[in-house]
Design an enzyme around this catalytic site. Structure first.
Site, mmCIF file in Angstrom:
data_model
loop_
_atom_site.group_PDB
_atom_site.id
_atom_site.type_symbol
_atom_site.label_atom_id
_atom_site.label_comp_id
_atom_site.label_asym_id
_atom_site.label_seq_id
_atom_site.Cartn_x
_atom_site.Cartn_y
_atom_site.Cartn_z
ATOM 1 N N CYS A 142 -7.385 -6.054 -1.092
ATOM 2 C CA CYS A 142 -8.324 -5.862 0.025
ATOM 3 C C CYS A 142 -8.775 -4.418 0.188
ATOM 4 O O CYS A 142 -9.502 -4.105 1.114
ATOM 5 C CB CYS A 142 -7.734 -6.394 1.330
ATOM 6 S SG CYS A 142 -6.289 -5.498 1.872
ATOM 7 N N ASN A 151 -6.661 1.414 -1.024
ATOM 8 C CA ASN A 151 -7.102 2.680 -0.413
ATOM 9 C C ASN A 151 -5.906 3.587 -0.141
ATOM 10 O O ASN A 151 -5.905 4.765 -0.484
ATOM 11 C CB ASN A 151 -7.825 2.426 0.920
ATOM 12 C CG ASN A 151 -8.999 1.495 0.758
ATOM 13 O OD1 ASN A 151 -9.466 1.283 -0.350
ATOM 14 N ND2 ASN A 151 -9.466 0.930 1.856
ATOM 15 N N ASP A 152 -4.885 3.020 0.506
ATOM 16 C CA ASP A 152 -3.696 3.826 0.783
ATOM 17 C C ASP A 152 -2.817 3.964 -0.448
ATOM 18 O O ASP A 152 -2.249 5.026 -0.688
ATOM 19 C CB ASP A 152 -2.895 3.210 1.940
ATOM 20 C CG ASP A 152 -3.446 3.659 3.282
ATOM 21 O OD1 ASP A 152 -3.704 4.864 3.432
ATOM 22 O OD2 ASP A 152 -3.633 2.803 4.165
ATOM 23 N N GLU A 170 0.819 -1.215 0.000
ATOM 24 C CA GLU A 170 0.000 0.000 0.000
ATOM 25 C C GLU A 170 0.853 1.265 0.000
ATOM 26 O O GLU A 170 0.335 2.374 0.067
ATOM 27 C CB GLU A 170 -0.977 -0.011 1.180
ATOM 28 C CG GLU A 170 -0.339 -0.230 2.542
ATOM 29 C CD GLU A 170 -1.361 -0.323 3.674
ATOM 30 O OE1 GLU A 170 -2.521 0.055 3.486
ATOM 31 O OE2 GLU A 170 -0.963 -0.759 4.767
#
Ligand code: PEP
Ligand code: MG
Length: 583
Positions: free
Chosen positions: A508, A460-461, A437
């Protein structure tokens, strides 16, 4: 009845509703300045405590009643309400006003509630603004018990309605019979308020964020259509519009029922390629409902939630019991436990992190764990002990270098030594992986792939770091673009390094459950996707319509496109073609 008009707000809970409006009057209180005599102080405190006791009883009862139809996980919203009534800062302020200013209990409660609500509301943070609604809700409940004002009166004729309100509190929502509430239109709020979370769990369409947009007020009895996905509200629509949305609604209801039948069927493309669908969880309650929806394992257990809302670190035993239960519930299916990932936007009061200019680039996640190896080791011991009861995998977040992964692994080795010495059993060959990430990890994915057992891509990150666009900042939300060519190239780089090294790779982040991104995963050869429980069945239905061979070709085309818009257009066209195939 006024003429037809349309307004657009935020689509906070998907679905279409058509029905008559019921406009909720504002739940505001106007209290006269009422003082008490010094000799009545003790009685006034007793009145306050009695109000608190009644409020708590009522909240517990609501929680129990509502958990039957919104799910255990969402009903914990009411635990947050109970916690406000136990909050020493909130309560000390109320008691202080009674004691020092001789004001009546209800006046003190109103003053303190207003103060906290305004304080939270002023913060430039949508999440905190929405927490203000919870405080207001609790304050109002307490006021109701102190001055005996009636609950909001809903239509008594049992005819379903669309609720229109300035704001709807979780308590108000809990009092509603979902069978009677077709939809909700709310002036305040975004999509992360507790009311929105509950509406989604109750399957009630909700459009929020209409403040200042409804130029003419909606009146009780007006006919409304709401589209909770697009965020559209039609007031007094014409016949054509009603017919169009009625047929759309019918289709949605049928689709929902069809989805439920997929829970126990594997997610296989039309040309026979299987994808494993895992769930992201933060609690055992979420795991319970995900298993009912057909989850094949846990791809991400966000353990930080075990560490929140308490005053000290959870003990090894406390954690072990939770991890063991999750492993047992999964009955041999994989349980990927991510070690503590706090800092940035997730804080712990007892951790005492330094004030930082850029917390998201600062002391967070694995960086904290390596600075404070004792609590890290405690968590690793708990995870290892749980590995004796199922297929447990351990995953380190935010790794950016080989040295960092090696340092984390050496703490794991110490934890193993300690457990061996204490005679505890655990899986000696526990799989150890990392989140990819941070861009640095993606760039050296070939090197890291030789060190780790598996990768899990945290989009997301990764997106926020690749594009230098804070994922929490609404002002640059348009720059946070999952389909930016830089993101797609980075994903391709990570997956191909994992494949060359022969290690497993899953996704994820939120992108895993986004139907638009599906051709990217299928095209890249990602076979494990982990997402929020609610996204699993809708995604499974898309997978079952998709062709793996076509996605490989589509990805090839996408990799050559030069802009996010072009990539989105191409993915949207494929998504629409799947829609056509489904009808
Ligand atoms: C991610 O960054 O994609 C991720 C899954 O982790 P979190 O959202 O908890 O940061
Ligand atoms: Mg992350």
């Amino acid at each position: 009845m006024s003429s037809a008009r349309k307004v657009t707000g935020i689509g906070a809970s998907a679905g279409i509703a058509i029905g008559k409006a019921f406009v909720l009057p504002n739940w505001e209180w106007d209290l006269p300045e009422h003082r008490i005599d010094v000799e009545d102080l003790a009685a006034e405190f007793e009145r306050l405590y009695e109000g608190i006791r009644h409020s708590k009883q009522e909240i517990k009862q609501i929680k129990q009643e509502i958990s039957g139809y919104i799910g255990e996980s969402e009903s914990t919203i009411f635990d947050a309400h109970l916690a406000i009534l136990d909050d020493p800062v909130f309560m000390n302020e109320i008691q202080g006003i009674i004691q020092r200013q001789y004001k009546a209990a209800e006046v003190a409660v109103k003053e303190v509630t207003d103060k906290f609500v305004n304080m939270f509301d002023l913060l430039d943070d949508q999440y905190m603004k929405e927490r203000a609604l919870d405080i207001k809700d609790v304050g109002n409940r307490l006021l109701k018990h102190l001055i005996g004002s009636p609950d909001v009166k809903l239509p008594t004729d049992n005819r379903p309605f669309i609720l229109v309100a300035k704001e709807v509190s979780p308590s108000q929502l809990a009092h509603l019979n979902p069978a009677n509430v077709l939809g909700i239109v709310m002036m305040a709020g975004g999509s992360t308020s507790h009311a929105a979370i509950m509406a989604r769990a109750m399957n009630i369409p909700l459009v929020s964020g209409l403040e200042g947009k409804l130029v003419e007020a909606v009146e009780t009895g007006d006919l409304l259509i709401i589209d909770g996905k697009a965020g559209d509200v039609y007031v007094n629509p014409d016949e054509d519009m009603i017919a169009r949305y009625s047929s759309l609604r019918e289709k949605q209801i049928e689709a929902q029922a069809r989805l439920q039948t997929l829970a126990d069927i594997p997610a296989v493309t039309t040309d026979g390629v299987r994808t494993n669908l895992f769930v992201n969880i933060a609690s055992l309650k979420e795991l319970e409902s995900a298993l009912a929806g057909g989850a094949e394992g846990v791809g991400l257990f966000r353990t930080e939630f075990i560490y929140m809302d308490r005053e000290t670190y959870p003990t090894e035993e406390e954690q072990f019991l939770i991890y063991r239960q999750a492993a047992q519930m999964l009955d041999g299916n994989p349980l990927t436990i991510r070690t503590l990932d706090v800092g940035g936007d997730k804080n712990l009061d007892y951790l005492e992190l330094p004030e930082e200019e850029n917390p998201v680039l600062g002391l967070r996640s694995i960086r904290i764990s390596l600075e404070q190896p004792e609590p890290f080791k405690t968590q690793l011991r708990a995870i290892l002990r749980a590995s004796a009861f199922g297929t447990v995998r351990v995953m380190f977040p935010m790794i950016s270098s080989v040295e960092q992964f090696a340092a984390a692994k050496s703490v794991l080795a110490q934890a193993k030594d300690e457990l061996r010495a204490a005679g505890h059993s655990f899986d000696e060959n526990i799989r150890v992986g990392m989140m990819v990430e941070v861009p640095a990890a993606a760039v050296i994915a070939d090197i890291l792939a030789e060190e780790v057992d598996f990768f899990s891509i945290g989009t997301n990150d990764l997106i926020q770091y690749v594009l230098a666009a804070d994922r929490m900042n609404e002002h640059i939300a348009h720059l946070y673009e999952p389909f930016h060519p830089a993101v797609i190239r980075m994903l391709e780089q990570i997956v191909s390094c994992a494949q060359r090294a022969g290690i497993s790779v899953s996704v994820c982040g939120e992108m895993a459950g986004d139907p638009l991104a599906l051709p990217i995963w299928l095209g890249l050869g990602v076979r494990d996707l982990s997402m929020a429980g609610a996204l699993m069945l809708p995604l499974k239905s898309r997978i079952m319509l998709a062709s793996h061979a076509h996605c490989v070709k589509l990805l090839h085309t996408i990799m050559k496109l030069r802009s996010s818009d072009a990539i989105r257009d191409s993915l949207s066209a494929y998504d629409r073609s799947l829609d056509e195939r489904s009808t």
